[in-house]
Write a protein that holds these residues in place. Structure first.
Motif, mmCIF file in Angstrom:
data_model
loop_
_atom_site.group_PDB
_atom_site.id
_atom_site.type_symbol
_atom_site.label_atom_id
_atom_site.label_comp_id
_atom_site.label_asym_id
_atom_site.label_seq_id
_atom_site.Cartn_x
_atom_site.Cartn_y
_atom_site.Cartn_z
ATOM 1 N N TRP A 181 3.461 -12.821 -7.679
ATOM 2 C CA TRP A 181 3.429 -11.466 -7.117
ATOM 3 C C TRP A 181 3.062 -11.515 -5.632
ATOM 4 O O TRP A 181 3.620 -10.776 -4.808
ATOM 5 C CB TRP A 181 2.480 -10.610 -7.931
ATOM 6 C CG TRP A 181 2.536 -9.107 -7.725
ATOM 7 C CD1 TRP A 181 1.462 -8.264 -7.784
ATOM 8 C CD2 TRP A 181 3.680 -8.266 -7.471
ATOM 9 N NE1 TRP A 181 1.874 -6.962 -7.586
ATOM 10 C CE2 TRP A 181 3.223 -6.936 -7.391
ATOM 11 C CE3 TRP A 181 5.040 -8.507 -7.297
ATOM 12 C CZ2 TRP A 181 4.078 -5.852 -7.135
ATOM 13 C CZ3 TRP A 181 5.890 -7.430 -7.043
ATOM 14 C CH2 TRP A 181 5.407 -6.132 -6.965
ATOM 15 N N THR A 232 -5.778 -14.368 -1.344
ATOM 16 C CA THR A 232 -5.335 -14.697 -2.702
ATOM 17 C C THR A 232 -4.705 -16.085 -2.735
ATOM 18 O O THR A 232 -5.006 -16.901 -3.615
ATOM 19 C CB THR A 232 -4.335 -13.636 -3.201
ATOM 20 O OG1 THR A 232 -4.986 -12.357 -3.188
ATOM 21 C CG2 THR A 232 -3.871 -13.939 -4.623
ATOM 22 N N MET A 285 -3.232 -10.504 -15.612
ATOM 23 C CA MET A 285 -2.413 -9.392 -15.131
ATOM 24 C C MET A 285 -1.577 -8.843 -16.290
ATOM 25 O O MET A 285 -1.043 -9.614 -17.076
ATOM 26 C CB MET A 285 -1.499 -9.895 -13.997
ATOM 27 C CG MET A 285 -1.010 -8.790 -13.085
ATOM 28 S SD MET A 285 0.181 -9.360 -11.820
ATOM 29 C CE MET A 285 -0.761 -10.616 -10.943
ATOM 30 N N ASP A 290 -7.581 -9.804 -13.595
ATOM 31 C CA ASP A 290 -6.849 -10.838 -12.863
ATOM 32 C C ASP A 290 -5.699 -10.303 -12.032
ATOM 33 O O ASP A 290 -4.722 -11.023 -11.810
ATOM 34 C CB ASP A 290 -6.325 -11.914 -13.837
ATOM 35 C CG ASP A 290 -7.423 -12.891 -14.214
ATOM 36 O OD1 ASP A 290 -8.122 -13.378 -13.313
ATOM 37 O OD2 ASP A 290 -7.598 -13.147 -15.423
ATOM 38 N N GLY A 291 -5.777 -9.071 -11.604
ATOM 39 C CA GLY A 291 -4.793 -8.556 -10.647
ATOM 40 C C GLY A 291 -5.359 -8.812 -9.252
ATOM 41 O O GLY A 291 -5.843 -7.904 -8.589
ATOM 42 N N MET A 292 -5.287 -10.054 -8.817
ATOM 43 C CA MET A 292 -5.978 -10.427 -7.575
ATOM 44 C C MET A 292 -5.416 -9.692 -6.373
ATOM 45 O O MET A 292 -6.146 -9.223 -5.508
ATOM 46 C CB MET A 292 -5.878 -11.943 -7.366
ATOM 47 C CG MET A 292 -6.548 -12.740 -8.475
ATOM 48 S SD MET A 292 -6.224 -14.527 -8.346
ATOM 49 C CE MET A 292 -7.304 -14.936 -6.968
ATOM 50 N N VAL A 293 -4.086 -9.617 -6.308
ATOM 51 C CA VAL A 293 -3.456 -8.941 -5.176
ATOM 52 C C VAL A 293 -3.708 -7.432 -5.254
ATOM 53 O O VAL A 293 -4.041 -6.791 -4.255
ATOM 54 C CB VAL A 293 -1.938 -9.223 -5.166
ATOM 55 C CG1 VAL A 293 -1.251 -8.374 -4.123
ATOM 56 C CG2 VAL A 293 -1.677 -10.700 -4.918
ATOM 57 N N ASN A 321 -0.335 -14.482 -10.247
ATOM 58 C CA ASN A 321 -0.791 -14.037 -8.934
ATOM 59 C C ASN A 321 -0.022 -14.701 -7.802
ATOM 60 O O ASN A 321 0.276 -14.066 -6.790
ATOM 61 C CB ASN A 321 -2.299 -14.247 -8.798
ATOM 62 C CG ASN A 321 -3.076 -13.126 -9.481
ATOM 63 O OD1 ASN A 321 -3.036 -11.977 -9.044
ATOM 64 N ND2 ASN A 321 -3.740 -13.433 -10.583
ATOM 65 N N GLU A 360 -2.501 -16.682 -15.392
ATOM 66 C CA GLU A 360 -2.997 -15.758 -14.362
ATOM 67 C C GLU A 360 -2.769 -16.305 -12.962
ATOM 68 O O GLU A 360 -2.421 -15.563 -12.039
ATOM 69 C CB GLU A 360 -4.482 -15.444 -14.584
ATOM 70 C CG GLU A 360 -4.784 -14.744 -15.906
ATOM 71 C CD GLU A 360 -4.059 -13.400 -16.087
ATOM 72 O OE1 GLU A 360 -3.601 -12.818 -15.091
ATOM 73 O OE2 GLU A 360 -3.947 -12.957 -17.254
#
Lengths: 385, 385
Positions: free
Chosen positions: B244, B221, A1, A207-210, B241, B237
């Motif tokens: 966030w 997630t 991220m 890797d911006g999972m959300v 995650n 990462e």
């Protein structure tokens, strides 16, 4: 991220029968200027409803803000604000009216020539007049973001600016106010929101999972409701979900911490400028061929998009990507939005002109990796014929 | 979709090496009080890093805020703020420190006895001292919301308050600051966030299509990263995650426009009060049996949860719901969090006491339909043994 800074202080007042809350939202002693576009806001009664909610406040009107709001028109509004000592602006309309109101709010006390706001992309704005909005057209997200695009007719320039000073204080989103919109505008709104999401989502895995899950959820929602929202214009739930999805598509949230593309928009802008094609329609034309031409660089995200958004799990990677792009195009077509340049009478002979516009505007290194140069833009346009 | 009012002005500064931005975020002339919990903030260097970022500002410290922040301790902080003429508060820690700082901020200029803030659930707060936070423990969401829970030791009362005046001005979320957390706290954080989402999601279908997708995306997630975030504590990462996701789990967004439950929390609070079980662990105990006992009323959403979050598509409806509840319990257990009251030495004989506490606290009509009465709460607790 990626590291990010997320800030969004706009209050959203959402639901049916919410316009009356203007009485609490606008300061009691305010001298208000209502800004709006064409006469539909008056004809369908929204303007009356707004004025009634504002009660005894001193209220003026400024109509005629164009679909691509012009500097020339807006400077007349600035003049009126000064003459009439207005201290609160209220935009009633869609993205163009709200974009225009943001410019007026920033221009009032701007120490230099207000056109400099656009030339410096808003970075020198230090204050803006407070304003709110009553949204009547779900599409651009302007009701909950800090961006605006203004056109100067005299010089044919169309430039964006951004500033944290121009977040609306509040936006009222009443889905029933969208019931009377022409189907073409609703379809455009669905596509506009869809491509806003794609520009922030379909880049490379970061890797911006959300962020990915939120973007996918918004895309799935638009796919689910798109054709139905046209077929059943008075279905409250469909309109409510379209309205909230379009706002969340571009309020900064899904783009925070991830790479962003925006090349489809930049190429599309030139098509609007040259051929007056609706903004959303240019996006529907450019996006599928853009994805096709950059399928290698975007492979990771295209496969994720195919699987998670479209449920495509069969076939080779190449087949999945093909299917996802085809489904995207079919989705736009299902909303009666043609996706080929030829549908808009643009031919191979016109491409040179578009490329030279892109060059003039410095659009020579677009996309999340700045690798969309003029050669690639030309290939994308050729594939869009 | 229900009508809603969404407002969240907290600025999130997210990423590695962001603490140094305090220099821009805190007013240059501020007299700052740093509030923190135990000595870990000092030992791991975070406190030093914060002080260094604050440069030449006049800075004081107030440590010792407890895991369930107490009115008694916080009133000493209020006294210090007054004596030392502090004008900016900075919370460095997790949800308890931030909750406590919210109370201090609201209490400073409160015209009545500050305990009245809790007794009136915050509704009379008219101003609060500005404050920010540096988050070190992802879990509660307090870093981006307007809620706080305070305990009065003298009377054994634990009460929440809410006010738009106590949104943090900013919160710095640096995932590297979570690397040294004990695994137990990280696991608790995952479960806390998970159940926050479930309380806002697993009710009855209400056409909040985007809200559902966002909630499902957050749950997916957490499921994806939960055990890995414990196994690989220095994976940036994964920590990013988690951080966030936990913030978005309770910042007002996924709950806007949809019904909410919160009965698991209310029953869980009594278990913490009576047996000093970690908050998150009480949720892990109560949630599975709560879902089981109310499976009829929650059937629509349980099926959606089974399919979309857990990918369960085989079997009868009843089998899918069973499987989803089992998977939920297994997920908590996979984080080394036991999910039975007996694991915490609570027995059938203790249930009368818990029920009478619920009654004393007016918790007799819980849940999205207010149908969780004391009889149902008793059944839930019995099924949790």
């Amino acid at each position: 991220m990626l590291n990010f800074n997320f800030y969004n202080p706009t209050r959203i007042v959402f639901g049916s029968d919410t316009i009356k809350q203007l009485d609490q939202l606008v300061p009691a002693q305010a001298r208000v200027l209502i800004l709006f576009g064409g006469e539909s806001a008056r004809k369908n009664g929204t303007l009356d409803e707004v004025r009634q909610a504002l009660g005894n406040r001193d209220v003026r009107e400024f109509g005629g803000i164009e679909p691509n709001p012009s500097y020339e028109t807006l400077m007349r509004a600035v003049e009126e604000v000064r003459t009439e000592k207005v201290d609160f602006l209220l935009a009633v309309g869609g993205g163009s009216v709200i974009d225009g109101t943001k410019f007026v709010a920033a221009a009032i006390d701007y120490p230099n020539d207000p056109w400099e706001i656009l030339q410096s992309f808003g970075q020198h704005i230090e204050k803006a007049m407070p304003f709110g909005s009553v949204l009547t057209l779900p599409a651009t997200g302007s009701e909950m973001n800090k961006a605006s695009v203004i056109t100067r007719k005299a010089t044919q320039e169309k430039l964006p600016f951004m500033s944290e000073k121009v977040f609306p204080e509040f936006s009222i989103l009443d889905p029933t106010k969208t019931y009377t919109l022409p189907p073409r505008q609703v379809a455009n709104g669905v596509v506009d929101a869809y491509v806003h999401i794609m520009e922030q989502y379909l880049t490379y895995p970061a890797d911006g999972m959300v962020q990915d899950r939120f973007a996918e959820g918004l895309l799935q929602t638009l796919i689910e409701i798109g054709p139905r929202v046209l077929a059943e214009p008075h279905d409250y739930e469909l309109r409510a979900n379209l309205m909230w999805a379009a706002t969340l598509a571009l309020n900064g949230l899904i783009g925070a911490g991830v790479p962003q593309d925006w090349s489809t928009h930049m190429i599309g802008h030139e098509l609007t400028a040259a051929f007056d094609i609706d903004h959303a329609r240019t996006l529907a034309v450019v996006l599928p061929s853009n994805l096709q031409l950059r399928r290698e660089a975007k492979q990771g995200k295209l496969l994720q998009y195919a699987e998670r958004v479209w449920g495509i799990t069969e076939g080779s990677d190449a087949e999945k990507i093909d299917a996802a792009i085809v489904r995207t195009r079919q989705f736009f077509e299902s909303l009666d939005i043609p996706t080929r340049l030829s549908d808009y009478k643009v031919t191979a002979g016109d491409i040179d002109g578009i490329i030279s516009q892109l060059q003039q505007h410095g659009m020579t290194a677009l996309g999340e990796r700045q690798d969309v140069n003029l050669t690639l833009s030309r290939q994308i346009l050729e594939a869009s014929l």
